[in-house]
Design an enzyme around this catalytic site. Structure first.
Site, short mmCIF file in Angstrom:
data_model
loop_
_atom_site.label_atom_id
_atom_site.label_comp_id
_atom_site.label_asym_id
_atom_site.label_seq_id
_atom_site.Cartn_x
_atom_site.Cartn_y
_atom_site.Cartn_z
N ASP A 1 59.84 31.05 74.92
CA ASP A 1 59.57 31.55 76.27
C ASP A 1 59.83 33.06 76.25
O ASP A 1 60.96 33.51 76.13
CB ASP A 1 60.50 30.82 77.26
CG ASP A 1 60.27 31.24 78.71
OD1 ASP A 1 59.76 32.35 78.95
OD2 ASP A 1 60.64 30.45 79.61
N ARG B 1 37.85 22.79 86.91
CA ARG B 1 39.14 22.40 86.33
C ARG B 1 39.10 22.61 84.81
O ARG B 1 40.09 22.96 84.19
CB ARG B 1 39.50 20.95 86.67
CG ARG B 1 40.78 20.48 85.99
CD ARG B 1 41.48 19.27 86.61
NE ARG B 1 40.58 18.30 87.19
CZ ARG B 1 39.83 17.44 86.50
NH1 ARG B 1 39.88 17.40 85.18
NH2 ARG B 1 39.04 16.60 87.13
N TYR C 1 66.18 29.17 81.52
CA TYR C 1 65.73 29.10 82.90
C TYR C 1 66.05 27.72 83.50
O TYR C 1 65.74 26.69 82.89
CB TYR C 1 64.22 29.37 82.92
CG TYR C 1 63.62 29.25 84.27
CD1 TYR C 1 63.96 30.14 85.28
CD2 TYR C 1 62.70 28.25 84.56
CE1 TYR C 1 63.40 30.02 86.54
CE2 TYR C 1 62.14 28.13 85.82
CZ TYR C 1 62.50 29.02 86.80
OH TYR C 1 61.96 28.91 88.05
N LYS D 1 56.24 36.60 86.71
CA LYS D 1 57.24 37.67 86.58
C LYS D 1 56.56 38.97 86.13
O LYS D 1 55.76 39.50 86.85
CB LYS D 1 58.34 37.20 85.62
CG LYS D 1 58.77 35.73 85.84
CD LYS D 1 59.45 35.48 87.16
CE LYS D 1 59.64 34.01 87.51
NZ LYS D 1 60.24 33.15 86.51
C1 LIG Z 1 60.35 31.82 86.27
C2 LIG Z 1 60.54 31.36 84.88
C3 LIG Z 1 59.89 30.21 84.41
C4 LIG Z 1 59.07 29.31 85.31
O1 LIG Z 1 57.90 29.93 85.78
P1 LIG Z 1 57.23 29.63 87.20
O2 LIG Z 1 56.06 30.56 87.19
O3 LIG Z 1 58.24 29.93 88.25
O4 LIG Z 1 56.84 28.19 87.22
C5 LIG Z 1 60.06 29.87 83.08
N1 LIG Z 1 60.81 30.62 82.26
C6 LIG Z 1 61.45 31.73 82.68
C7 LIG Z 1 62.28 32.52 81.72
C8 LIG Z 1 61.34 32.14 84.00
O5 LIG Z 1 61.99 33.23 84.41
#
Ligand SMILES: *Cc1c(COP(=O)(O)O)cnc(C)c1O
Length: 381
Positions: A170, A46, A98, A195
């Site tokens: 982000d 961890r 998001y 993504k």
């Molecule tokens: C998908 C997404 C997230 C969250 O990520 P997960 O891997 O699904 O937890 C955060 N920000 C954006 C812009 C996203 O597209």
């Protein structure tokens, strides 16, 4: 080293002992010590795992950061940043972001006493009104999901530095191939590696990159103490995905530009949201802070009825109807009922996430096939 080389090599050495060129998947929970408290950097998985170490070094390198931390999901990485705050602290956040981030802020952290102001970040000066002595963090996403709004990262970061407030960006939509927020003054960069970084729709993963050692210590403490760490197999998948990020992104950008133009000229389409259009309100900023415009876009059908939207969404064959984005395959999504359903309808309508809005994640299939797929579906609307 340039980005394409970092993506393939950063943090990765041939395996000690046998020279395996790919980082091994260290599927282990613990590490043997010769005497009490004499571990060689690894004691319990961890806290540290060698596959994760390699990935974190690569992630840091590609965002020109000193440190990278990887988490079991993008949302877990977001959660870790908000855990830096205490009840009474305030956050200024983008009003178009998001849906899962919005849900985490409003449903988990707001009830614990953290206050969130949701503001339109496309005009940096307008955020000044929301700062006070309790403001600890500014949170933005650019381009935003799903309306592709652009935040001027340098301008927001100047305001944050003046106010001594942390800025998190982000960078999931842009990826390090298109934009590096730390270079523009952000303190923390977040990615949902689920993504584009992973890129093959086969893993859930998130990460944070930063330059401050103090911030890294605090976030590492949260990572270890709260435990939202990825397994070694997931780290391996992200490492492997990263190796082709530059090649994939070039193809996403090429296909994206052609499809955005096609939709804009289509008689059944009312409006297309894509930062590569000169008429995009923040086109000049997009052009300066991004190297290209990517494969994400949203559009509004002229006939915004549910029936028309359903016909469109169920008529594509290559564009699969699914949440998520950034994989090699093209996806089509209905934000109002899918990814952004957790945002109240009145807020959605106010910012433009209307019933007729459709989001595309343009993949890297052959462009002729993708265009044909959209043409056939639009004919059915
Ligand atoms: C998908 C997404 C997230 C969250 O990520 P997960 O891997 O699904 O937890 C955060 N920000 C954006 C812009 C996203 O597209």
């Amino acid at each position: 080293m340039k980005l394409a080389t970092k993506l393939i090599h950063a943090g990765q050495e041939p395996a000690p002992g046998n020279g395996a060129i790919m980082t091994p998947i260290y599927q282990t929970s613990t590490f043997v010590q010769e005497a009490p408290a004499t571990h060689k950097g690894y004691e319990y998985a961890r806290s540290q795992n060698p596959t994760r170490t390699a990935l974190e070094a690569c992630l840091a390198a590609i965002e020109n950061a000193k440190y990278g931390l990887s988490f079991s999901s993008g949302v877990a990485a977001t959660d870790a940043v908000i855990r830096l705050l205490l009840p009474g602290d305030e956050v200024i956040a983008a009003d178009d972001m998001y849906g899962g981030t919005y849900r985490l802020f409003t449903k988990v952290f707001a009830p614990m006493g953290i206050k969130f102001h949701f503001v339109n970040m496309s005009d940096p000066e307008s955020i000044r009104a929301y700062f006070n002595d309790k403001t600890k963090l500014v949170w933005t996403e650019t381009p935003t999901n799903p309306l592709m709004s652009i935040t001027d990262i340098s301008a927001v970061s100047r305001i944050c530095k003046e106010k001594n407030v942390l800025l998190t960006v982000d960078n999931t939509f842009a990826t390090p191939w298109l934009q590096n927020p730390l270079d523009l003054g952000a303190d923390v960069v977040l990615h949902s590696a689920t993504k584009y970084l992973g890129g093959h729709s086969d893993v859930i993963h998130g990460c944070l990159m930063m330059n401050s050692a103090e911030l890294r210590e605090k976030l590492y403490f949260i990572q270890k103490s709260c435990g939202a760490v990825p397994g070694p197999m997931d780290c391996f998948l992200v490492l492997r995905g990263l190796k082709t990020l530059h090649v994939r992104m070039k193809a996403h950008c090429e296909n994206g530009a052609i499809i955005a133009q096609f939709l804009k000229n289509h008689p059944k389409v009312e409006k297309v949201y894509w930062p590569g259009f000169e008429e995009h309100p923040n086109y000049d900023i997009a052009k300066t802070q991004m190297r290209n415009f990517g494969g994400m876009m949203s559009f509004v059908l002229k006939d915004g009825t549910q029936a028309a939207v359903n016909r469109m969404m169920t008529s594509t064959k290559l564009f699969a109807l699914a949440e998520s984005l950034g994989g090699v395959e093209s996806l089509i999504n209905h934000p109002a009922s899918m990814t952004h359903a957790s945002i109240p309808k009145e807020n959605r309508d106010r910012i433009g996430i209307v019933e007729g809005l459709i989001r595309l994640s343009v993949g890297i299939e052959d462009i002729d096939d993708l265009l044909e797929d959209l043409k056939i579906a639009l004919d059915k609307v």
